[in-house]
Design a protein around this motif. Structure first.
Motif, mmCIF file in Angstrom:
data_model
loop_
_atom_site.group_PDB
_atom_site.id
_atom_site.type_symbol
_atom_site.label_atom_id
_atom_site.label_comp_id
_atom_site.label_asym_id
_atom_site.label_seq_id
_atom_site.Cartn_x
_atom_site.Cartn_y
_atom_site.Cartn_z
ATOM 1 N N TYR A 8 0.847 -1.188 0.000
ATOM 2 C CA TYR A 8 0.000 0.000 0.000
ATOM 3 C C TYR A 8 0.882 1.238 0.000
ATOM 4 O O TYR A 8 1.856 1.299 0.747
ATOM 5 C CB TYR A 8 -0.895 0.023 1.244
ATOM 6 N N SER A 9 0.517 2.217 -0.806
ATOM 7 C CA SER A 9 1.230 3.494 -0.847
ATOM 8 C C SER A 9 0.219 4.626 -0.944
ATOM 9 O O SER A 9 -0.848 4.472 -1.531
ATOM 10 C CB SER A 9 2.174 3.562 -2.045
ATOM 11 N N VAL A 10 0.581 5.771 -0.355
ATOM 12 C CA VAL A 10 -0.308 6.925 -0.320
ATOM 13 C C VAL A 10 0.322 8.080 -1.094
ATOM 14 O O VAL A 10 1.493 8.392 -0.912
ATOM 15 C CB VAL A 10 -0.581 7.362 1.141
ATOM 16 N N MET A 11 -0.481 8.709 -1.949
ATOM 17 C CA MET A 11 -0.057 9.909 -2.679
ATOM 18 C C MET A 11 -0.818 11.099 -2.117
ATOM 19 O O MET A 11 -2.034 11.035 -1.948
ATOM 20 C CB MET A 11 -0.423 9.794 -4.162
ATOM 21 N N GLU A 12 -0.108 12.195 -1.851
ATOM 22 C CA GLU A 12 -0.766 13.429 -1.415
ATOM 23 C C GLU A 12 -0.864 14.376 -2.595
ATOM 24 O O GLU A 12 0.113 14.633 -3.293
ATOM 25 C CB GLU A 12 0.020 14.103 -0.294
ATOM 26 N N LEU A 13 -2.065 14.919 -2.808
ATOM 27 C CA LEU A 13 -2.312 15.879 -3.871
ATOM 28 C C LEU A 13 -2.990 17.101 -3.248
ATOM 29 O O LEU A 13 -4.193 17.088 -2.981
ATOM 30 C CB LEU A 13 -3.210 15.266 -4.951
#
Length: 193
Positions: free
Chosen positions: A131-136
């Motif tokens: 699992y990986s999280v991207m911040e936008l």
């Protein structure tokens, strides 16, 4: 004569069915964009945008060249200006969750959209998911809201390549603490001071 017309109708129907099947097979072979995740509406104050997650079928067709699994785009809602703007690529098998967090701390103040990506991970040492999280970050840019991605910003290591599955070398079960929006928001709340 009736026998001939009946036979002609059967041939015509058969030809139509064959042409429909062939056209569907050919349509699947043509490079296209399709939905990777349902569209999301994001807002900053009164400004709204529609965010699209589009999967590119070229990945299956191109050898030796890099093609992202999917890409993120946005378009304004209720604006005089209409555009479709590219934000960034998505690497992973699926978008597990899209959620928002409004940071209160002075150094991070503002609203961001987060994309949690889930990927199957299977090799000689591990079997499970990553699992990986991207911040936008969401910002107001003139008359419209905008969605940004900063390539130079370092990601939080706890939210990158978080594994959930089985370590095949030791036989131990590995649990990712951040594989859903609720646990990640709880993590952010603890940091947001």
């Amino acid at each position: 004569m009736k026998k001939y017309l009946k036979l002609s109708k059967i041939r015509c129907i058969f030809a139509m069915v064959i042409s429909l099947v062939v056209s569907n097979v050919l349509a699947d072979a043509v490079p296209t964009l399709s939905e990777f995740h349902p569209a999301v509406v994001a807002s900053v104050g009164e400004k709204k945008i529609a965010v699209f997650f589009l999967k590119n079928s070229l990945k299956k067709l191109v050898n030796g060249e890099y093609v992202a699994d999917a890409e993120i785009y946005y378009s304004p809602i209720g604006s005089d200006k209409t555009f479709f703007k590219y934000v960034w690529k998505v690497e992973g098998d699926q978008v597990a969750s899209v959620f928002f967090y409004d940071w209160k701390s002075p150094e991070r103040r503002g609203k961001s959209m987060y994309v949690l990506v889930k990927s199957k991970l299977s090799d000689s040492a591990f079997d499970g998911f990553s699992y990986s999280v991207m911040e936008l970050p969401l910002r107001v840019d003139g008359e419209n809201a905008s969605l940004l991605y900063f390539t130079g910003d370092p990601s939080d290591p706890a939210l990158e390549n978080c594994k959930d599955g089985k370590d095949l070398v030791s036989g131990a079960k590995v649990v990712c603490s951040y594989k859903d929006a609720a646990s990640i928001k709880k993590y952010f709340t603890a940091q947001d001071k």
